[in-house]
Design an enzyme around this catalytic site. Sequence first.
Site, PDB file in Angstrom:
ATOM      1  N   GLU A   9       0.801  -1.230   0.000  1.00 51.08           N
ATOM      2  CA  GLU A   9       0.000   0.000   0.000  1.00 51.08           C
ATOM      3  C   GLU A   9       0.831   1.276   0.000  1.00 51.08           C
ATOM      4  O   GLU A   9       0.440   2.268  -0.609  1.00 51.08           O
ATOM      5  CB  GLU A   9      -0.916   0.016   1.227  1.00 51.08           C
ATOM      6  CG  GLU A   9      -2.017  -1.005   1.163  1.00 51.08           C
ATOM      7  CD  GLU A   9      -2.702  -1.171   2.503  1.00 51.08           C
ATOM      8  OE1 GLU A   9      -3.761  -0.572   2.680  1.00 51.08           O
ATOM      9  OE2 GLU A   9      -2.168  -1.882   3.355  1.00 51.08           O
ATOM     10  N   ASP A  82      -2.412  -4.636   3.724  1.00 49.65           N
ATOM     11  CA  ASP A  82      -2.567  -4.925   5.155  1.00 49.65           C
ATOM     12  C   ASP A  82      -3.536  -6.079   5.398  1.00 49.65           C
ATOM     13  O   ASP A  82      -4.376  -6.407   4.548  1.00 49.65           O
ATOM     14  CB  ASP A  82      -3.045  -3.679   5.905  1.00 49.65           C
ATOM     15  CG  ASP A  82      -1.960  -2.607   5.966  1.00 49.65           C
ATOM     16  OD1 ASP A  82      -0.785  -2.946   5.797  1.00 49.65           O
ATOM     17  OD2 ASP A  82      -2.304  -1.433   6.182  1.00 49.65           O
ATOM     18  N   ASP A  84      -6.074  -6.360   7.468  1.00 47.23           N
ATOM     19  CA  ASP A  84      -7.437  -6.113   7.912  1.00 47.23           C
ATOM     20  C   ASP A  84      -8.402  -6.133   6.723  1.00 47.23           C
ATOM     21  O   ASP A  84      -8.010  -6.389   5.590  1.00 47.23           O
ATOM     22  CB  ASP A  84      -7.531  -4.784   8.673  1.00 47.23           C
ATOM     23  CG  ASP A  84      -7.025  -3.604   7.844  1.00 47.23           C
ATOM     24  OD1 ASP A  84      -6.788  -3.780   6.630  1.00 47.23           O
ATOM     25  OD2 ASP A  84      -6.864  -2.506   8.402  1.00 47.23           O
ATOM     26  N   GLU A  86      -9.978  -3.744   5.194  1.00 42.95           N
ATOM     27  CA  GLU A  86      -9.695  -2.750   4.171  1.00 42.95           C
ATOM     28  C   GLU A  86      -8.526  -3.189   3.299  1.00 42.95           C
ATOM     29  O   GLU A  86      -8.539  -3.000   2.085  1.00 42.95           O
ATOM     30  CB  GLU A  86      -9.389  -1.398   4.814  1.00 42.95           C
ATOM     31  CG  GLU A  86      -9.250  -0.292   3.795  1.00 42.95           C
ATOM     32  CD  GLU A  86      -8.898   1.032   4.429  1.00 42.95           C
ATOM     33  OE1 GLU A  86      -8.766   2.006   3.682  1.00 42.95           O
ATOM     34  OE2 GLU A  86      -8.745   1.079   5.649  1.00 42.95           O
ATOM     35  N   TYR A 283       1.411  -4.718  13.292  1.00 48.07           N
ATOM     36  CA  TYR A 283       0.331  -3.952  12.683  1.00 48.07           C
ATOM     37  C   TYR A 283      -0.468  -3.195  13.741  1.00 48.07           C
ATOM     38  O   TYR A 283      -0.816  -3.746  14.780  1.00 48.07           O
ATOM     39  CB  TYR A 283      -0.592  -4.887  11.903  1.00 48.07           C
ATOM     40  CG  TYR A 283      -1.559  -4.163  11.003  1.00 48.07           C
ATOM     41  CD1 TYR A 283      -1.111  -3.196  10.107  1.00 48.07           C
ATOM     42  CD2 TYR A 283      -2.921  -4.438  11.053  1.00 48.07           C
ATOM     43  CE1 TYR A 283      -1.991  -2.533   9.279  1.00 48.07           C
ATOM     44  CE2 TYR A 283      -3.812  -3.781  10.218  1.00 48.07           C
ATOM     45  CZ  TYR A 283      -3.343  -2.829   9.340  1.00 48.07           C
ATOM     46  OH  TYR A 283      -4.222  -2.163   8.511  1.00 48.07           O
ATOM     47  N   ARG A 285      -3.470  -1.575  13.568  1.00 45.32           N
ATOM     48  CA  ARG A 285      -4.942  -1.581  13.604  1.00 45.32           C
ATOM     49  C   ARG A 285      -5.400  -2.961  14.041  1.00 45.32           C
ATOM     50  O   ARG A 285      -5.485  -3.882  13.239  1.00 45.32           O
ATOM     51  CB  ARG A 285      -5.524  -1.223  12.236  1.00 45.32           C
ATOM     52  CG  ARG A 285      -5.312   0.229  11.837  1.00 45.32           C
ATOM     53  CD  ARG A 285      -6.107   0.599  10.597  1.00 45.32           C
ATOM     54  NE  ARG A 285      -5.872   1.979  10.213  1.00 45.32           N
ATOM     55  CZ  ARG A 285      -4.961   2.381   9.335  1.00 45.32           C
ATOM     56  NH1 ARG A 285      -4.210   1.476   8.734  1.00 45.32           N
ATOM     57  NH2 ARG A 285      -4.805   3.652   9.049  1.00 45.32           N
ATOM     58  N   HIS A 328      -5.157 -11.997  14.907  1.00 44.00           N
ATOM     59  CA  HIS A 328      -4.302 -10.827  14.927  1.00 44.00           C
ATOM     60  C   HIS A 328      -3.559 -10.765  16.254  1.00 44.00           C
ATOM     61  O   HIS A 328      -3.906 -11.446  17.206  1.00 44.00           O
ATOM     62  CB  HIS A 328      -5.137  -9.561  14.748  1.00 44.00           C
ATOM     63  CG  HIS A 328      -5.739  -9.447  13.383  1.00 44.00           C
ATOM     64  ND1 HIS A 328      -6.541  -8.395  13.012  1.00 44.00           N
ATOM     65  CD2 HIS A 328      -5.677 -10.253  12.298  1.00 44.00           C
ATOM     66  CE1 HIS A 328      -6.934  -8.553  11.768  1.00 44.00           C
ATOM     67  NE2 HIS A 328      -6.430  -9.672  11.321  1.00 44.00           N
TER      68      HIS A 328
END
Length: 761
Positions: A9, A82, A84, A86, A283, A285, A328
């Site tokens: 990203e 990533d 997640d 999104e 990470y 988030r 996670h």
Amino acid sequence: MPKNLVIVESPAKAKTIEGYLGKDYSVKSSFGHIRDLPKKGLNIDIQHNFKPTYEVSLDKQKIVNDLKKASSQATNIWLASDEDREGEAIAWHLSQALDLSTTKTKRIVFHEITKPAIEHAIANPRHIDINLVNAQQARRVLDRLVGYELSPVLWKKVRTGLSAGRVQSVAVRLIVEREREIRDFKPESSFKINALFNTGQKDLPAELESKISSKDSAKSFLEHCKTEKFKVKTVNKKPATRSPSPPFTTSTLQQEASRRLSFSVKQTMTLAQRLYEAGYITYMRTDSTHLASLAITAVSTYIKKAYGDKYLNQRQYKTKISGAQEAHEAIRPTHFDRLQAGADSQQQRLYKLIWQRAVASQMANAQINRSEVNISLSKRAEIFIAKGEVLIFDGFYKVYGGGKDDVILPDVKVGQELKLKEMTALQTYSRPAARYSEASLVKKLEELGIGRPSTYSPTISTIQSRGYIEKRDLEGIERQLQKIVLTKNSIKEEVITELTGADKYKLLPTDTAEVTTDFLVKYFSEILDYDFTASVEQEFDDIAEGKEKWDDMIKQFYKDFHPLVEKSEKVSREEASQARELGIDPTSGKPIIARYGRFGAVLQRGEVTDDAKPDFAPLPEGTSLEDVNMAQALEMFKLPRVIGKTKDDLEIIADIGRFGPYVKIGETFVSIKPLDPFKITNKEAQKLYKQKLEKEAKKHIKTFDSGLQVLNGPYGPYITDGKKNAKIPKDTEPSKITESKAKKLLEEAPTKGRFRPRKTS
């Protein structure tokens, strides 16, 4: 061209990963999302299962073309966005926009950017998880539907330019309701009784177990204590422990960074993103407090080496948040023996906080000895209580937190008589609930199950940028307190002053927030219902787990939502603006109305007719539409006030505008904060006017015939054409610069590009 193309990203992430992979790998960045719903229009086909229409934005066309070219030349394509929802959606959009072949495209995820993690991900690829994609797609579509249909209603009924959102409107409601709770709160007075006893060694401070309701009762109690005898009733000593907190999740990191480092939520997430992309932390988030077994082993090794075996206590924390993904990890350092990391001081401070919290989570409990002494009166039933606490073993405090200062009580025995040295009765007031800070709002949203880690920061930024919420300091007001002191068998009364209500970085609602919230609660109660908003988040979780179809969920939501939009069209603007008639102006005979206007809450004198327009005045400071009264309103219509004239016969007028009180002299406006426009004198006004003219004169250096200006700014002299600015080099004298030189500097000056942050799910 290398046969393996890895797409991530961000450029920073690409640079870090490229350092871990060999020459057979090329790592490129998509710079966040490459496709999204177009900004204009709904772009959701309601009649065909809410199918969204996506487009590649103009600023991403070149990136997409470059990635297409690179992917056509690669044997294998690794989508490494990533981990997640999104990130999964970004990978899916890449596969669609680049028309990637499923046979040569692999999806890889990792929660830390380290060589072992990258190599493990390459060795264990998977396919794009369409359930995660659909969960993010459902959030995007639902939020577009709410924003597209609800925002125009607010434009018509409240004010043009307003926006509404499923999570942002609920966050605003929380702040509005808290402010009203504070506004309606009636503080109750009571008296706290403290005593200081002489034990023959060290003085023993103690507090009466319950407060006394009135001054007379408090004074009467102190009078009685003149003849009282005090004795030690009980002495209790017992060991206690304190356990470390779990390693950080997104929300707890935001809260603790605010409390300890005074970082805003947005600042914390930006710094954490940089640390993650550089490979320093996992990470950022996440809503999980879980630590991988390898991480626990690594931190245990560090603790034993740095502090010794007695400081180690391995734990695995269970995540309490509903819907959290245990796959996670919590936020932690990638290498525990790296004690410092970060490109600047702010990154380094945040890294230290993350390191301390993660290490402390695997350390031994702190051991404490607590003591409590109860002191009885010979003639009354009340009890004084003295409490002490001594840290015996620091445990995790060695790294994180630190215990309170020891409070060591003198060694007293049961039955021992104590001599009263001093007794004080101090008036105290009950306090309302605290206003929200950014951190405490995040905590409340998390408790209610509203939003997810990726939504907190953009939500809080949005409600501030849209003018619903202001973040500011509160100055507080002085309050007088009664104090009664008994010493040497004599009672003395005095009045002391305390500052109450002062606070920093609190979130306060604007008039816009209050009017908008009232309108939405009345006509869209389900959308602003806390339980409903939390249940929507649970449905997104169910979609992510494959338990529910995303379009079915949206269909059910829209079936209930759209009729509310249609019904709200019948609401009058007067009703929505909360117009309230205060009375009739005795001078003009016109009604005085408090209402919400184009630029916020206003007072209006008269109605809109063909013959005349109404007069307007701002609300007095510290009042709202709900509580402003007729007397206050009439006072405000005394403005604008003519103070006098200058030597040049220019009229001096005092008034209050959108940005506060000011005086107008000719065509010049001068802010007079913190002076009162009702009380400012001619002399004070002219002094401020003179200061402004002098400041303006110093600002202006020269003007050319072409209209270019050379000005003094807060960061030094610069050239401007009104649209673009250019700094003047330090070795150039601003007053001697020529027009041709000014034009050249302006042409060479960089044009500031618009910053486009990554959208959140």
